[in-house]
Design an enzyme around this catalytic site. Structure first.
Site, mmCIF file in Angstrom:
data_model
loop_
_atom_site.group_PDB
_atom_site.id
_atom_site.type_symbol
_atom_site.label_atom_id
_atom_site.label_comp_id
_atom_site.label_asym_id
_atom_site.label_seq_id
_atom_site.Cartn_x
_atom_site.Cartn_y
_atom_site.Cartn_z
ATOM 1 N N LYS A 54 15.172 10.113 18.126
ATOM 2 C CA LYS A 54 15.973 11.014 17.144
ATOM 3 C C LYS A 54 16.712 10.004 16.428
ATOM 4 C CE LYS A 54 16.141 14.712 20.425
ATOM 5 N NZ LYS A 54 16.865 15.875 21.467
ATOM 6 N N GLN A 98 22.216 15.680 24.782
ATOM 7 C CA GLN A 98 20.886 15.691 25.169
ATOM 8 C C GLN A 98 20.807 16.242 26.739
ATOM 9 O OE1 GLN A 98 18.257 14.657 23.654
ATOM 10 N NE2 GLN A 98 16.698 14.838 25.291
ATOM 11 N N ASP A 121 21.368 21.883 17.684
ATOM 12 C CA ASP A 121 20.268 22.257 18.821
ATOM 13 C C ASP A 121 20.149 23.979 18.610
ATOM 14 O OD1 ASP A 121 18.740 20.527 20.064
ATOM 15 O OD2 ASP A 121 20.406 20.100 21.333
HETATM 16 N N1 GUN Z 1 15.882 17.977 26.269
HETATM 17 C C1 GUN Z 1 14.713 18.318 26.067
HETATM 18 N N2 GUN Z 1 14.435 19.017 24.644
HETATM 19 C C2 GUN Z 1 15.759 18.994 24.198
HETATM 20 C C3 GUN Z 1 16.251 19.804 23.035
HETATM 21 O O1 GUN Z 1 15.451 20.120 22.183
HETATM 22 N N3 GUN Z 1 17.551 19.080 22.627
HETATM 23 C C4 GUN Z 1 18.304 18.733 23.727
HETATM 24 N N4 GUN Z 1 19.695 18.461 23.234
HETATM 25 N N5 GUN Z 1 17.893 18.033 24.671
HETATM 26 C C5 GUN Z 1 16.607 18.084 25.119
#
Ligand code: GUN
Length: 289
Positions: A54, A98, A121
């Protein structure tokens, strides 16, 4: 029939080039650079990899990203304090915690602490509610990526039978809501569904997000269906595969996403998109107040 393989890498590259240009314009016009704060708790290797991907994607399109790494023993009040500081920092436009979190941390309490204006998110209850009533600000990134792939491939959604396999809060449920909003007839299957095949065989569009390699076999898919595989599974031999038996299903489907290289690259792209949307809205708000 041999399905068209939907190239998520190509679509993501095109969207990111467009985002990069929009971000340059935004910086030139406002003097502000979109900024994402990522909070990583613990040292799960998969989460670390996602977070570093990311950060790299942000850098590539001109978004500033800062990652805060916290020990897996961090307490809830300590984590909430970090979120509060990011909420109050006017240079931060997007906040992402996350997932998964260590078991002692209550996920909902953490996600609900993120300012809805910075919830890139789309996991805050307010944005989830927006999905239900059809006016969300931030759509969750993976379902949004699935929708964008369907649009990019000019696959009709309205009136189609959509079957979503997997009822997670991150993928299955929001995907179902988003495609229902686009007038699809939607069915959600999950771990307790009896005779999965009787549902999947009806799908014009089959979205699979169950996290089980080999779950969807050739005979479970209608001839000509569009198959979107959201699964990411590492096999004992190290290979990464989805939830769909790709070689068999490819013989029946009209379109299919590969793993890797299908939905995955779109997820991060939609995070970049949401961060720019947040930066525009917050900067506009600051200028008008
Ligand atoms: N863990 C797996 N996919 C995601 C996501 O799209 N966002 C976040 N914050 N954690 C994740």
């Amino acid at each position: 029939m041999s399905a068209k393989i939907i190239d998520g890498v190509k679509h993501a590259r095109q969207l990111r080039a467009d985002l990069s240009a929009q971000i340059s314009d935004f910086v030139a016009q406002t003097g502000h650079r979109p900024k994402l704060k990522v909070i990583l708790v613990g040292s799960d290797p998969a989460s670390r990899l996602y977070v570093s991907n990311k950060a790299r994607a942000c850098r590539d399109v001109g978004i500033e990203s800062v990652t805060i790494e916290l020990s897996s023993s961090v307490t809830l009040p300590e984590l909430l304090e970090v979120i509060d500081a990011a909420n109050e920092d006017s240079t931060v436009h997007g906040i992402l915690v996350q997932l998964p979190l260590p078991p002692h941390l209550p996920v909902r309490a953490v996600l609900e602490r993120i300012s809805v204006d910075k919830d890139v998110d789309g996991f805050h209850m307010y944005n989830v509610g927006g999905l239900v009533v059809g006016s969300t600000v931030f759509s969750p990134c993976t379902p949004y990526g699935v929708q964008k792939l369907l649009e990019a491939e000019q696959i009709p959604i309205a009136g189609q039978n959509v079957v979503v396999v997997g009822a997670s809060n991150i993928v299955g449920k929001p995907t179902a809501l988003m495609l229902m909003q686009r007038d699809a007839t939607v069915c959600i299957c999950h771990a307790k569904t009896r005779d999965l095949a009787q549902f999947t065989i009806l799908a014009d569009i089959l979205v699979v997000a169950a996290g089980r390699p080999g779950l969807i076999l050739g005979p479970m898919v209608k001839t000509g269906a569009v198959v979107i595989d959201v699964g990411i599974n590492r096999l004992p031999d190290g290979r990464i595969v989805g939830d769909v038996d790709f070689d068999a299903v490819r013989q029946r489907a009209s379109h299919i996403t590969p793993v890797p290289g299908g939905v995955g690259p779109m997820t991060i792209t939609m995070l970049l998109h949401n961060t720019l949307v947040a930066a525009r809205a917050l900067t506009g708000k600051a200028l008008s107040s």
